[in-house]
Design a protein around this motif. Structure first.
Motif, PDB file in Angstrom:
ATOM      1  N   THR A  21       0.831  -1.201   0.000  1.00 45.88           N
ATOM      2  CA  THR A  21       0.000   0.000   0.000  1.00 45.88           C
ATOM      3  C   THR A  21       0.867   1.254   0.000  1.00 45.88           C
ATOM      4  O   THR A  21       0.560   2.226  -0.695  1.00 45.88           O
ATOM      5  N   LYS A  24       2.056   1.783  -3.429  1.00 41.70           N
ATOM      6  CA  LYS A  24       0.964   2.296  -4.269  1.00 41.70           C
ATOM      7  C   LYS A  24       0.738   3.784  -4.006  1.00 41.70           C
ATOM      8  O   LYS A  24       0.509   4.557  -4.944  1.00 41.70           O
ATOM      9  N   GLU A  28       0.959   6.722  -6.796  1.00 38.65           N
ATOM     10  CA  GLU A  28      -0.130   7.668  -7.039  1.00 38.65           C
ATOM     11  C   GLU A  28       0.315   9.112  -6.823  1.00 38.65           C
ATOM     12  O   GLU A  28      -0.092  10.010  -7.565  1.00 38.65           O
ATOM     13  N   THR A  68      -5.979   5.519  -1.919  1.00 36.51           N
ATOM     14  CA  THR A  68      -4.916   4.610  -1.511  1.00 36.51           C
ATOM     15  C   THR A  68      -4.519   4.854  -0.056  1.00 36.51           C
ATOM     16  O   THR A  68      -4.280   3.902   0.697  1.00 36.51           O
TER      17      THR A  68
END
Length: 101
Positions: A21, A24, A28, A68
């Motif tokens: 995560t 990610k 992003e 996210t």
């Protein structure tokens, strides 16, 4: 003062870890920075999009970052038993103490 809130869903059919995560989120954030730089002409490219489209593209990437980050909070809640609602309350209280609310 009018208070606005934003609520994002817990995503299903995912098995994220804290590490995946975080990666990610980094991805992003990079896409958000790229959108801001490219569409605002900071990368040396001419902007050929109307301002409204530019802002919508930035908002799209920003919402990906927010989703996210929200997902990471749910991962922490699931893996470590942290009460995210309680943590949000503590965060809001911190904002009040600092005079932001």
């Amino acid at each position: 003062m009018q208070r606005k809130t934003l609520s994002l869903p817990k995503l299903e059919r995912l098995t994220p870890t804290l590490e995946s995560t975080m990666l990610k989120i980094t991805e992003e954030v990079g896409e958000l920075a790229q959108a801001i730089g490219k569409f605002r002409g900071l990368s040396g490219e001419e902007t050929r999009m109307p301002d409204e489209e530019v802002v919508r593209a930035i908002v799209t990437e920003l919402l990906d970052v927010a989703q996210t980050a929200t997902s990471m909070m749910f991962v922490i809640e699931d893996l470590y038993g942290i009460d995210i609602e309680r943590e949000v309350e503590r965060h809001i209280e911190k904002l009040r103490r600092k005079g932001y609310l």
